[in-house]
Structure formats: structure tokens, C-alpha cells
Design a protein around this motif. Structure first.
Motif, mmCIF file in Angstrom:
data_model
loop_
_atom_site.group_PDB
_atom_site.id
_atom_site.type_symbol
_atom_site.label_atom_id
_atom_site.label_comp_id
_atom_site.label_asym_id
_atom_site.label_seq_id
_atom_site.Cartn_x
_atom_site.Cartn_y
_atom_site.Cartn_z
ATOM 1 N N ALA A 215 0.823 -1.205 0.000
ATOM 2 C CA ALA A 215 0.000 0.000 0.000
ATOM 3 C C ALA A 215 0.860 1.259 0.000
ATOM 4 O O ALA A 215 0.536 2.250 -0.668
ATOM 5 N N ALA A 216 1.985 1.223 0.736
ATOM 6 C CA ALA A 216 2.829 2.405 0.849
ATOM 7 C C ALA A 216 3.601 2.697 -0.426
ATOM 8 O O ALA A 216 3.733 3.858 -0.836
ATOM 9 N N PHE A 217 4.098 1.667 -1.080
ATOM 10 C CA PHE A 217 5.012 1.866 -2.203
ATOM 11 C C PHE A 217 4.377 1.669 -3.572
ATOM 12 O O PHE A 217 4.942 2.094 -4.585
ATOM 13 N N PHE A 218 3.223 1.018 -3.615
ATOM 14 C CA PHE A 218 2.622 0.707 -4.908
ATOM 15 C C PHE A 218 1.199 1.240 -5.030
ATOM 16 O O PHE A 218 0.456 0.832 -5.911
ATOM 17 N N GLY A 219 0.846 2.165 -4.125
ATOM 18 C CA GLY A 219 -0.503 2.717 -4.155
ATOM 19 C C GLY A 219 -0.818 3.469 -5.427
ATOM 20 O O GLY A 219 -1.979 3.566 -5.832
ATOM 21 N N GLY A 220 0.222 4.010 -6.075
ATOM 22 C CA GLY A 220 -0.006 4.751 -7.309
ATOM 23 C C GLY A 220 -0.026 3.895 -8.557
ATOM 24 O O GLY A 220 -0.293 4.398 -9.654
ATOM 25 N N VAL A 221 0.229 2.618 -8.423
ATOM 26 C CA VAL A 221 0.216 1.698 -9.567
ATOM 27 C C VAL A 221 -1.236 1.322 -9.874
ATOM 28 O O VAL A 221 -2.026 1.083 -8.952
ATOM 29 N N PRO A 222 -1.612 1.277 -11.138
ATOM 30 C CA PRO A 222 -2.990 0.858 -11.475
ATOM 31 C C PRO A 222 -3.351 -0.458 -10.802
ATOM 32 O O PRO A 222 -2.523 -1.376 -10.721
ATOM 33 N N VAL A 223 -4.582 -0.535 -10.321
ATOM 34 C CA VAL A 223 -5.019 -1.682 -9.510
ATOM 35 C C VAL A 223 -4.746 -3.025 -10.178
ATOM 36 O O VAL A 223 -4.236 -3.951 -9.523
ATOM 37 N N PRO A 224 -5.018 -3.214 -11.469
ATOM 38 C CA PRO A 224 -4.772 -4.538 -12.070
ATOM 39 C C PRO A 224 -3.301 -4.952 -12.044
ATOM 40 O O PRO A 224 -3.000 -6.144 -12.091
ATOM 41 N N LEU A 225 -2.396 -3.961 -11.982
ATOM 42 C CA LEU A 225 -0.968 -4.267 -12.020
ATOM 43 C C LEU A 225 -0.327 -4.299 -10.638
ATOM 44 O O LEU A 225 0.797 -4.795 -10.483
ATOM 45 N N ARG A 226 -1.037 -3.771 -9.643
ATOM 46 C CA ARG A 226 -0.419 -3.550 -8.337
ATOM 47 C C ARG A 226 0.091 -4.838 -7.704
ATOM 48 O O ARG A 226 1.259 -4.946 -7.319
ATOM 49 N N ARG A 227 -0.771 -5.841 -7.607
ATOM 50 C CA ARG A 227 -0.361 -7.088 -6.959
ATOM 51 C C ARG A 227 0.710 -7.840 -7.753
ATOM 52 O O ARG A 227 1.690 -8.328 -7.171
ATOM 53 N N PRO A 228 0.571 -7.988 -9.090
ATOM 54 C CA PRO A 228 1.617 -8.719 -9.812
ATOM 55 C C PRO A 228 2.978 -8.039 -9.759
ATOM 56 O O PRO A 228 4.001 -8.719 -9.630
ATOM 57 N N ILE A 229 2.999 -6.702 -9.856
ATOM 58 C CA ILE A 229 4.291 -6.007 -9.802
ATOM 59 C C ILE A 229 4.898 -6.134 -8.404
ATOM 60 O O ILE A 229 6.095 -6.403 -8.254
ATOM 61 N N PHE A 230 4.067 -5.955 -7.392
ATOM 62 C CA PHE A 230 4.575 -6.102 -6.026
ATOM 63 C C PHE A 230 5.091 -7.523 -5.798
ATOM 64 O O PHE A 230 6.160 -7.717 -5.191
ATOM 65 N N ALA A 231 4.367 -8.519 -6.278
ATOM 66 C CA ALA A 231 4.794 -9.908 -6.104
ATOM 67 C C ALA A 231 6.142 -10.163 -6.769
ATOM 68 O O ALA A 231 7.000 -10.873 -6.224
ATOM 69 N N MET A 232 6.346 -9.568 -7.947
ATOM 70 C CA MET A 232 7.623 -9.733 -8.642
ATOM 71 C C MET A 232 8.762 -9.109 -7.838
ATOM 72 O O MET A 232 9.819 -9.734 -7.652
ATOM 73 N N VAL A 233 8.549 -7.875 -7.354
ATOM 74 C CA VAL A 233 9.582 -7.199 -6.575
ATOM 75 C C VAL A 233 9.855 -7.969 -5.285
ATOM 76 O O VAL A 233 11.012 -8.140 -4.877
ATOM 77 N N ARG A 234 8.793 -8.465 -4.658
ATOM 78 C CA ARG A 234 8.952 -9.196 -3.394
ATOM 79 C C ARG A 234 9.754 -10.472 -3.610
ATOM 80 O O ARG A 234 10.578 -10.849 -2.773
ATOM 81 N N ARG A 235 9.541 -11.150 -4.730
ATOM 82 C CA ARG A 235 10.328 -12.356 -5.032
ATOM 83 C C ARG A 235 11.802 -12.004 -5.208
ATOM 84 O O ARG A 235 12.686 -12.733 -4.738
ATOM 85 N N GLN A 236 12.069 -10.890 -5.874
ATOM 86 C CA GLN A 236 13.458 -10.467 -6.061
ATOM 87 C C GLN A 236 14.122 -10.164 -4.729
ATOM 88 O O GLN A 236 15.285 -10.514 -4.496
ATOM 89 N N ILE A 237 13.379 -9.508 -3.830
ATOM 90 C CA ILE A 237 13.916 -9.180 -2.518
ATOM 91 C C ILE A 237 14.141 -10.448 -1.700
ATOM 92 O O ILE A 237 15.152 -10.585 -1.001
ATOM 93 N N ALA A 238 13.206 -11.396 -1.797
ATOM 94 C CA ALA A 238 13.369 -12.666 -1.082
ATOM 95 C C ALA A 238 14.623 -13.401 -1.557
ATOM 96 O O ALA A 238 15.358 -13.993 -0.752
ATOM 97 N N GLN A 239 14.895 -13.357 -2.854
ATOM 98 C CA GLN A 239 16.105 -13.982 -3.387
ATOM 99 C C GLN A 239 17.359 -13.285 -2.870
ATOM 100 O O GLN A 239 18.352 -13.943 -2.528
ATOM 101 N N ALA A 240 17.314 -11.938 -2.811
ATOM 102 C CA ALA A 240 18.455 -11.189 -2.285
ATOM 103 C C ALA A 240 18.690 -11.517 -0.811
ATOM 104 O O ALA A 240 19.840 -11.684 -0.371
ATOM 105 N N LEU A 241 17.616 -11.629 -0.040
ATOM 106 C CA LEU A 241 17.737 -11.982 1.375
ATOM 107 C C LEU A 241 18.291 -13.388 1.560
ATOM 108 O O LEU A 241 19.085 -13.637 2.464
ATOM 109 N N HIS A 242 17.890 -14.288 0.686
ATOM 110 C CA HIS A 242 18.402 -15.651 0.766
ATOM 111 C C HIS A 242 19.901 -15.664 0.463
ATOM 112 O O HIS A 242 20.682 -16.326 1.156
ATOM 113 N N GLY A 243 20.304 -14.909 -0.554
ATOM 114 C CA GLY A 243 21.716 -14.837 -0.887
ATOM 115 C C GLY A 243 22.539 -14.172 0.204
ATOM 116 O O GLY A 243 23.655 -14.613 0.507
#
Length: 235
Positions: free
Chosen positions: A118-146
Motif C-alpha cells: 500500500a505504501a510503495f505501490f498505491g499509485g500503480v494501477p489496480v490490475p498491475l499492483r499485486r503482480p508487480i509487487f509480487a515480482m519485486v517481493r520475489r526479487q527481494i526474497a532472493q536477495a535476502l536468501h543470498g
């Protein structure tokens, strides 16, 4: 005119990036005239913020910005430190920026996804908000794992966090700033970290651990009401 490109305020913070807050406070302490610009990390040289623009020169990275300000504008917040204090400052900065920062990333992006989205992706169109956030979150999870902290269970992460925070408290001591009566570069680093832990309305194990350490809470409150006051968003 200096132009500092940083992340815009979010979650009640001066900036939701500890590194952006660090450079903002550095320039505030310097007294140099400058403009704050809402930056775009995708256009930044290293793919991250802050970035300083100085008469055609582009300086990415908060520590490089501090070195540039010292070399080209005559303001070195560490000029009065002893060799021992320089060493302590370096170790404290590494603890905050290369260790505890990743705990902050995990507690924000992995453990509190709804508030972060909600804080970082509130300005993204609703249909794209969850998929884009999910992609970024996966990238961050990979970085944290590394990096390693993404591999620990919550109980172990809490132990790691508390040990690191105890070390920070030991270096901080009782002074108004880390090394006594005058702020230095490491104060910008510590304040930026605490601003991003204590201010957002997120109940995380990191926030709980910081709140349990009165010297850290008092330090953040003191700087936010003092040298950082001009940076605090109104309202």
C-alpha cells in the motif's frame, strides 16, 4: 545548486530509505544550499538512491556523497574524529548498513507485505499492483536468501537482531551523539536506520527490539526534534 535524488516520504518517514535519510541529514548538517528531488532508482547509475547531482557530476551511493561533500564543498562531518573513532564509526556503519538493514528489509517486505504494498505501490494501477509487487517481493526474497538473513527462522533472527542492537547501544553510550557533543557521519547513518524502524506503523520484531532499548529510542527522538527537524514531513 546541489540536487539530492531520494525516495519520497512514505510510511510517515522522512524517507522510507535509510540511505536517503542519511544523505538528507548530511546535507542539512552541512548548511549547503540544496534541493530535494523525488528520484527514480530505475534511472540511477547503480539502480538505487540516493544520488547527488552537483554541477553536472552524478554521485551515487550515500557514502560516496559524504566523501564528495568533504572533498568538493569543505564539509567533513568526520574531521574531528580520532583514529579509534574512525574505526568504531566504520564498524558501526557496517553493522547498520550491511547487517541490520537486511533485517529491516525482511520485516518490511516479507513479514508485512500488505502495508508495504500500500505504501510503495498505491499509485500503480489496480490490475498491475499485486503482480508487480509480487515480482519485486520475489526479487527481494532472493536477495535476502543470498545475503543469508532470509534463511533464518524468526526466533534465530530475533537473537541475531538483539545481539547487533546491543553492540550499537554499547558504541552509542550516553552522549547526545555517537561520539559526544558533535554529530559525525555515523550519526546520519544511525538516525536513518532508526527513522525507518521506529516511525512506520509496522509492528515488527525489529521495531520491538529497538523499542526495548531506551537509549536508541531517546537518540532518535532527540535528533528528530533537533538537527533533523527541518526534514520531518508536516502533518
Amino acid at each position: 545548486m546541489l540536487r539530492l535524488h531520494v525516495f519520497a516520504p512514505a510510511l510517515g518517514t522522512i524517507s522510507p530509505s535509510p540511505f536517503s535519510v542519511k544523505s538528507l541529514l548530511l546535507l542539512e548538517m552541512s548548511g549547503l544550499p540544496h534541493d530535494r528531488v523525488a528520484g527514480n532508482p530505475r534511472k540511477a547509475p547503480l539502480g538505487k538512491l540516493p544520488v547527488l547531482e552537483d554541477d553536472g557530476r552524478i554521485i551515487p551511493d550515500s557514502q560516496a556523497i559524504q566523501r564528495h561533500i568533504a572533498a568538493h564543498h569543505g564539509y567533513d562531518p568526520d574531521a574531528g574524529l580520532t583514529p579509534d573513532q574512525h574505526a568504531q564509526a566504520l564498524m558501526l556503519r557496517i553493522t547498520l548498513e550491511e547487517y541490520l538493514y537486511w533485517v529491516l528489509v525482511r520485516t518490511r517486505w516479507i513479514d508485512n507485505p500488505d502495508a508495504t504494498r500500500a505504501a510503495f505501490f498505491g499509485g500503480v494501477p489496480v490490475p498491475l499492483r499485486r503482480p508487480i509487487f509480487a515480482m519485486v517481493r520475489r526479487q527481494i526474497a532472493q536477495a535476502l536468501h543470498g545475503q543469508g538473513l532470509g534463511r533464518h527462522a524468526p526466533a534465530e533472527l530475533r537473537t541475531i537482531t538483539e545481539e547487533a542492537l546491543d553492540a550499537v547501544c554499547a558504541v552509542l553510550g550516553d552522549g547526545p551523539f555517537v561520539f559526544g557533543a558533535r554529530p559525525s557521519g555515523v550519526d546520519t547513518c544511525l538516525f536513518g536506520f532508526l527513522e525507518n524502524v521506529l516511525v512506520p506503523p509496522l509492528d515488527t520484531l525489529l521495531k520491538q527490539a529497538v523499542q526495548a532499548r531506551a537509549p536508541l529510542v531517546a537518540y532518535h527522538q532527540r535528533l528528530r526534534a533537533g538537527i533533523a527537524a527541518p526534514l520531518v514531513p508536516s502533518g
